[in-house]
Every structure is written in structure tokens, then in C-alpha cells.
Design an enzyme around this catalytic site. Structure first.
Site, PDB file in Angstrom:
ATOM      1  N   GLU A   1     -16.200 -25.890  -8.611  1.00 13.93           N
ATOM      2  CA  GLU A   1     -14.791 -25.974  -8.217  1.00 13.93           C
ATOM      3  C   GLU A   1     -14.589 -26.770  -6.933  1.00 13.93           C
ATOM      4  O   GLU A   1     -13.556 -27.393  -6.739  1.00 13.93           O
ATOM      5  CB  GLU A   1     -14.195 -24.570  -8.054  1.00 13.93           C
ATOM      6  CG  GLU A   1     -12.703 -24.585  -7.807  1.00 13.93           C
ATOM      7  CD  GLU A   1     -12.026 -23.274  -8.156  1.00 13.93           C
ATOM      8  OE1 GLU A   1     -10.984 -22.989  -7.562  1.00 13.93           O
ATOM      9  OE2 GLU A   1     -12.537 -22.531  -9.015  1.00 13.93           O
TER      10      GLU A   1
ATOM     11  N   ASP B   1     -14.954 -21.128  -9.953  1.00 13.61           N
ATOM     12  CA  ASP B   1     -14.870 -19.744  -9.477  1.00 13.61           C
ATOM     13  C   ASP B   1     -14.776 -18.768 -10.638  1.00 13.61           C
ATOM     14  O   ASP B   1     -14.098 -19.026 -11.641  1.00 13.61           O
ATOM     15  CB  ASP B   1     -13.662 -19.567  -8.561  1.00 13.61           C
ATOM     16  CG  ASP B   1     -13.836 -20.317  -7.243  1.00 13.61           C
ATOM     17  OD1 ASP B   1     -14.958 -20.782  -6.979  1.00 13.61           O
ATOM     18  OD2 ASP B   1     -12.857 -20.431  -6.493  1.00 13.61           O
TER      19      ASP B   1
ATOM     20  N   TYR C   1     -16.582 -19.355   2.321  1.00 15.62           N
ATOM     21  CA  TYR C   1     -15.334 -19.702   1.631  1.00 15.62           C
ATOM     22  C   TYR C   1     -14.167 -18.868   2.148  1.00 15.62           C
ATOM     23  O   TYR C   1     -14.219 -17.639   2.171  1.00 15.62           O
ATOM     24  CB  TYR C   1     -15.518 -19.479   0.126  1.00 15.62           C
ATOM     25  CG  TYR C   1     -14.356 -19.898  -0.715  1.00 15.62           C
ATOM     26  CD1 TYR C   1     -13.964 -21.227  -0.773  1.00 15.62           C
ATOM     27  CD2 TYR C   1     -13.639 -18.965  -1.462  1.00 15.62           C
ATOM     28  CE1 TYR C   1     -12.893 -21.625  -1.564  1.00 15.62           C
ATOM     29  CE2 TYR C   1     -12.566 -19.351  -2.251  1.00 15.62           C
ATOM     30  CZ  TYR C   1     -12.200 -20.682  -2.297  1.00 15.62           C
ATOM     31  OH  TYR C   1     -11.133 -21.060  -3.076  1.00 15.62           O
TER      32      TYR C   1
END
Length: 730
Positions: A8, A104, A309
């Protein structure tokens, strides 16, 4: 033949490529003997705009509504089209046998990859990598247990249904409102309930009536005791006459100690940060907007690679992260964190359930430092602030508990009960990371005393030094800030019209309205649409926002719509319900919604119209408070003219030291302050220039350090050294 892996994000793609031993780097992919790893950048493909479905939709017209496509179209997002075309070329390479979706592990992640495949019309076999973290161990295990792509078809259907439903409702409602009232009005499933929450809060504040409450304080042997109502256990009473009567009765009484209780307790660190908590505390501490905090986090994640993240809704780690914690401690053992990080890295780190819980991690674990070595001097001041927050929280979670001694002294004065309490720290534990002063988080509400209460025996009797009545008033709710609004969007249950337990539970499980990735953009959109404005750090609804809420159908104003959709979408993802049936209902709902707006008798009136005419169309301009200052905007939505008339700055007023606004154009620009001070830009610049000629704080500190260094070294070093080598005859 090779497998094409689609991640992603570039950072995740690089991690996967390293684990798969792919070494041949390209700007858009990394290739190895068996695998080619490429990546999206979030969504590369989206649903097409209305204009793609016919000429009639290029202009906004009530007669063309509702817009409900019979055959949906996808389009590549212009800003990232280069990456899409690169992936498309890789998909059609003859040596690529199949596709491994490594986006994800969630509904939106599935949509990111599948839309790329659909837009490029790729029919090659699909496998799915499903992992909740991107450690080497997790990636290796994930690739040994790849799932067939067909196992996630229903998840993809749910994702598409969500996207189409938002398009149908949002596009039609926004166009219908804008055309019906000839004003730039937008609404949607998330932004309108968010605006409604702000309006509800303001109504609560306006309707609030402060109520006086009373209590008593007695001082004996230097200790202050508070009165406690025996019936309620509260230290407050709303009956003034009762307190006054008790005060008269107790004035001549002696204080008798009835119970002395001492306990050793522990205070544990607040949980690790998810994005919402980080945004809330950064707004509270530094005044950062939600979008600003997210942008800083993105740089720390993508550019500096020192934090994990950011778009996560979890405050826990997965068990596979525990083995990497020591390496992360070593990486952040720099500057002010060196002592704490090195000390912790020498201990055995165990995955305590207080911060490690696989069940509480969905797509991504909490925000923590990476194993990347940190270079603080390469960060901006704002980046340092956010990095500091995350690292200190990380160190605090791994540190021992703060231990303290809780002392409670109960006493009686006549027939009334009084109590004195104190908490005294005996071992600072995690609080040492924050210099024992941490108090920003709602997780930590214990107050500590600088000194212990004196030792007192049970049964002791003391003469009182003073007995006084205390008085206070109840306070209204606070206006929303960006930080508290983000938190309310995450947990909007109290703003539901109907307290349906099933819907409330759904909102809790799905994380409220919006997502951690989109809430900051929703708030920014509400500002840029002038539906709400900032006054200091507080958020206030504008006249335009209030009128919009009166014009929007009731269903679109509450969080229930999101909860209901999520229930249906979850059922679709599990294969228990048809996505076609759901979308048919959405189409019917939208038709009724548009008809309600078309036939409404409501009116919209601009209450901020000026006497200044638009230089492009001649209509009167509106004065609005933008997020960064005041603007004049054309009332005609098709004209779109905007002109900035003032801008918030960081320049400080020489009188009151508040931040000033810059107004005017060209040579007539001047600073103005809320205290009344005014100053031409040229005068301000001259004043700052003269001030800069003097010594700065940096200069002073440098000079003091040099003086200290010279004071600690011998005088005339060179002469003394030469003299020591001189040999004299006796």
C-alpha cells in the site's frame, strides 16, 4: 516466473522487498529473483466524478438530480497516475505469473489493490498477504501462509459498497443543497454529523446556567481538612443555608482524628499513542491542528523513518513486536533520551498485557519508534516536538510503575466528617521520563504532594486554627478544540438521537465516524467551507453552518447513519448480506433525500455580506473567517472569486506579546493586535532588524559556555608549557 507483490505504501514495499531479498531497485519497484515488489500511495484509483457519466452533469442543475450511475466508472488519480501506469506495466509483464496483494489488512486496503487490478483489467491469479505488522518475522510468516484471493472477495464487495454509497449520498445531497439555495453548501455522512456535534455543544454552553455550591475547610495542626457529606460522600452541597448553619455550630468544636490510613500504591504509564490521542494531545500542548500533526507524523514516518505508521487506531502492540523493542530503544538512545533508553535496553523486556494485546490491534499497532538510528539535528522544531511525545511515551510504557504513598486522615468535628489526603511519590518510575510533571493525559489524574502530611495518631484531638466556608460555581462544557473534536468523532455515542445499544456498540467497534486517516481532512474541509471557524483554539459554528444544519435532512446529521451502514457492510464482508440489496436501499434513500431538499420551503440568507463588489461578476462579496485569517469570497458559487484581507501570523505584539494579524496590501500592510496596537509592516521590519543587531539568546549562551570553559583551563597555557621546558643552571 515471478510473483508481483503490491504493497500500500513505499515504506512497507521496501520492508517486504528486503525480507524477500529483492535488491534491484527502481523508482517505482524493487525486483529480485522470485519477486517484484511495487506499491500504491494510498488510493491510485477512485470512482469517477459525475462529469464522466454525461454532458448533463458538467453543470450543476436540480433537474439532473438524483445522479445514480447504472454502470460505475473508475478513474486514475491524476497526482499519482505515474505510479499506477508503472504497476499496470508490471501486471502485464510476461514473466509475472500471479499477483500477491500486500496492502493493509482491512476493508480499505483491499479496495486500494483491487481497484488497481480492475482498472487495468488484469485477470491473473491473486493471493493475499494478511499481516497486522510489518516486522521481518511477521512478513516471513505471512508469505509462508498466503491466502487465496477469493477468500477476500466479500470484503472487497463491502469496500466497494461503502465507496459507492458515500458517492451517491454525498454527491447528490451536496449538489441538491447548492443548487436549491444558490450557495456553496456541502454535506456528507461524516462531515455533517461532525458539524452537528459542534452545534450541539454550543447549544449546551448557551443553555448552561451556573449553580453555586458550598463546602467547608478546617485547619488544625497545619493540616487542611475538607468537609464530607455523610449522606452523599460529596464535598459539595448546593444548600447554602445548611452549610452556614453547620459553620456556626462547629466553630467551637475540637477536631478528633477517627482514622489514619496509609497505603502503598502504583500509578502506571498512559497507553501508547494512536493517531487520535496524539492529535488531541499535540493540539492541547502545542496548538497543532489535526492535519498539522498528521503531516508531521508522515514526515517522521516516510522521510526520517524514525516512527511507525501513523494512521493507526490502536494503542497496543502485537506480540511479534516485543523482540524488536530492545533494538528500538538503542536506536532512540540519543540526546535527552539517552540515559533512559540505555537503562531500559539493559533490562529484560517482557510483553506485558498492559501494552501488548493482539486482540486490540486491527490493521496497525500503536505508534512507536522504529529501529532506524535517529539524527535529531536533521528534524525541524515541530518534528522534534512530535517525536519527543512519541519517544517519551514509548519509554514510559517500558518503565516501572510510579510508586507512591497514599495517606488518608479522617476526622470528626462535632457530628460532621472531614478528611485530608495526600499522595507522596516514593519511586518516580515512568514519571521520571517526564520530570515527574506529566499531566496532559486523561489516563493520569492523580495529584501528588511535594511533602508528606505530618504523622498523626488515631484518636488525637486538636484545637482548630480556622473553619471557613468554601464556594464555587459549576462550569459549562468547553468549546471543542481540534483535539477534542477528533476524540468526539472517535466516540460519538453521546450525540446519537436514539440510544440504540446495537448501533452504539457498532460505533464503538468500528471507531466512530470517519477513520483515523480521514478525520483531519474532514475537519479541514469544514473550515475551508466556512461552516465553522476558530476563535483562539476554540471551534465555533458559523451562521452558514447553522443554516446548513437547518436545511439538511435529519438522517444526515446524526452518527446513527454511519452505525447503520457499518452493520450492513460488516454483514456484506462476511457474506451474510448482498451488496446489491444494500446499494438499492441507498439509491431509494438518496431519491427521497433529493426530493425532500427540492420541495423544502426553507430559505438560506447570507448574514456576512459586505458592500464590496466582486471584481469578476459584480455581486457583493462575503466576509468569512478562514482557518488562517479573514477572506472576501464571492457569494456566487460559479464565480469562485476569493481575496485574503488578513492573515494570522506568529509576529508578537510589543505591548501584550500576543500574536498579531497582518492586514492590507503592498505598502499599506500593517500588523494589528487584539489589544489595539497597530504597526506598519515597514516599521515592524525595521524594529526587528534593529533588535537582531543585539545579542541573541544563542549568542549569550555561547558566550557563557566559552567563559565557563576558559575558567576551567589554566591561564597562559602556551607560556606555561614553554616555561616548563626551560632548563636553568644551578
Amino acid at each position: 516466473m515471478k510473483h508481483l507483490v503490491i504493497a500500500e505504501k513505499p515504506s512497507v514495499g521496501r520492508d517486504i522487498a528486503r525480507v524477500l531479498h529483492c535488491t534491484q531497485k527502481n523508482s517505482s519497484y524493487i525486483e529480485g529473483e522470485q519477486y517484484i515488489v511495487t506499491w500504491a500511495m494510498g488510493h491510485l484509483v477512485a470512482l469517477a466524478d459525475p462529469e464522466a457519466y454525461g454532458e448533463q452533469y458538467k453543470s450543476w442543475n436540480l433537474e439532473t438530480l438524483p445522479m445514480i450511475p447504472q454502470h460505475w466508472k473508475l478513474t486514475t488519480i491524476r497526482q499519482t497516475s505515474k505510479q499506477y501506469h508503472c504497476i499496470k506495466e508490471l501486471l502485464y509483464r510476461k514473466d509475472v505469473s500471479d499477483i500477491i496483494i500486500a496492502t493493509d489488512a482491512g476493508r480499505e486496503g483491499e479496495l486500494v489493490a483491487r481497484w488497481i487490478l480492475e482498472q487495468s483489467n488484469c485477470k491473473k491469479p491473486i493471493q493475499r498477504l494478511w499481516i497486522s505488522s510489518v516486522t521481518d518475522k511477521a512478513i516471513k510468516e505471512g508469505f509462508t501462509h498466503l491466502k487465496p484471493g477469493k477468500a477476500y472477495v466479500t470484503l472487497y464487495k463491502a469496500a466497494v459498497a461503502r465507496a459507492k454509497a458515500d458517492w451517491i449520498v454525498g454527491m447528490n445531497a451536496t449538489r441538491a443543497l447548492t443548487c436549491r439555495y444558490n450557495a456553496q453548501l456541502s454535506c456528507g455522512r461524516v462531515q455533517t454529523p461532525t458539524l452537528s456535534m459542534i452545534a450541539r455543544r454550543e447549544q449546551e454552553i448557551r443553555a448552561f446556567k451556573p449553580v453555586s455550591y458550598y463546602g467547608m475547610k478546617v485547619v488544625a495542626k497545619g493540616i487542611s481538612f475538607s468537609w464530607i457529606d455523610k449522606a452523599s460522600g460529596s464535598s459539595r452541597s448546593y444548600d447554602c443555608k445548611k452549610i452556614q448553619k453547620l459553620h456556626r455550630l462547629l466553630l467551637n468544636e475540637s477536631l478528633k482524628i477517627t482514622k489514619v490510613q496509609k497505603k502503598t500504591k502504583k500509578s502506571f504509564s498512559p497507553l501508547l499513542y494512536d493517531l487520535t490521542t496524539l492529535q488531541r494531545e499535540a493540539n492541547q500542548r502545542y496548538g497543532f491542528s489535526a492535519k498539522q500533526t498528521l503531516n508531521i507524523m508522515q514526515r517522521l514516518y516516510e522521510t526520517h523513518k524514525v516512527l511507525t505508521y501513523p494512521r493507526t487506531d490502536s494503542r497496543y502492540l502485537t506480540s511479534d513486536i516485543v523482540d524488536t523493542l530492545k533494538e528500538r530503544l538503542q536506536a532512540c538512545a540519543v540526546g535527552p533520551y539517552r540515559t533512559f533508553a540505555r537503562r531500559l535496553s539493559m533490562l529484560k523486556i517482557q510483553g506485558s498485557p498492559s501494552f501488548v494485546n493482539n486482540a486490540k490491534v486491527s490493521d496497525h499497532h500503536a505508534i512507536i519508534p522504529t529501529e532506524q538510528y535517529v539524527s535529531l539535528e536533521h528534524m525541524t522544531l515541530d518534528e522534534r516536538k512530535i517525536y519527543d511525545m512519541v519517544v517519551r511515551r514509548f519509554l514510559a510504557v517500558l518503565s516501572p510503575a510510579c510508586e507512591y504513598e497514599e495517606l488518608s486522615i479522617q476526622a470528626s468535628l462535632g457530628s460532621e466528617q472531614f478528611v485530608a489526603k495526600s499522595n507522596f511519590i516514593t519511586s518516580h518510575g515512568w514519571k521520571e521520563i517526564y520530570d515527574t510533571s506529566y499531566s496532559d493525559s486523561a489516563d493520569e489524574e492523580i495529584s501528588f504532594s511535594d511533602s508528606k502530611l505530618p504523622s498523626i495518631e488515631n484518636g488525637s484531638v486538636f484545637e482548630i486554627s480556622s473553619l471557613s466556608i468554601t464556594e464555587g460555581k459549576t462550569k459549562p462544557p468547553s468549546y471543542f478544540t481540534e483535539g477534542t473534536l477528533i476524540a468526539a468523532m472517535e466516540n460519538p455515542v453521546k450525540y446519537m438521537e436514539h440510544k440504540d445499544q446495537h448501533l452504539a456498540k457498532t460505533l464503538g467497534e468500528t471507531g466512530g465516524i470517519g477513520t483515523v486517516a480521514t478525520r483531519a481532512d474532514i475537519i479541514d474541509k469544514l473550515f475551508h467551507s466556512f461552516l465553522m471557524e476558530k476563535k483562539g483554539n476554540e471551534i465555533h459554528i458559523t451562521s452558514k453552518g447553522k443554516q446548513l444544519l437547518d436545511l439538511v435532512p435529519k438522517d444526515l446529521k446524526t452518527p446513527e447513519l454511519t452505525a447503520y451502514w457499518e452493520q450492513r457492510l460488516t454483514a456484506i464482508s462476511k457474506g451474510k448480506e448482498s451488496d446489491t440489496a444494500f446499494l438499492t436501499e441507498i439509491e431509494t434513500y438518496t431519491k427521497n433525500l433529493v426530493q425532500e431538499i427540492k420541495t423544502s420551503s426553507n430559505q438560506f440568507r447570507h448574514e456576512n455580506m459586505t458592500r464590496t463588489k466582486c471584481p469578476q461578476c459584480g455581486k457583493y462579496l462575503l466576509e468569512v473567517n478562514g482557518k488562517h485569517g479573514k477572506l472576501l469570497v464571492c457569494q456566487d458559487r460559479e464565480c469562485g472569486y476569493r481575496e485574503r484581507i488578513s492573515r494570522h501570523t506568529n509576529a508578537r505584539c510589543p505591548v501584550c506579546h500576543k500574536k498579531m494579524d497582518l492586514i492590507g496590501k503592498g505598502d499599506n500592510q500593517r500588523f494589528v493586535c487584539s489589544c489595539g496596537h497597530k504597526e506598519k509592516l515597514s516599521v515592524f521590519q525595521e524594529r526587528k532588524s534593529n533588535a537582531s543587531k543585539g545579542a541573541t539568546k544563542k549568542d549569550v549562551n555561547k558566550y557563557l559556555k566559552q567563559q565557563a570553559k576558559e575558567a576551567s583551563t589554566p591561564i597562559n597555557n602556551a607560556f606555561a608549557d614553554a616555561f616548563s621546558k626551560l632548563t636553568l643552571d644551578s
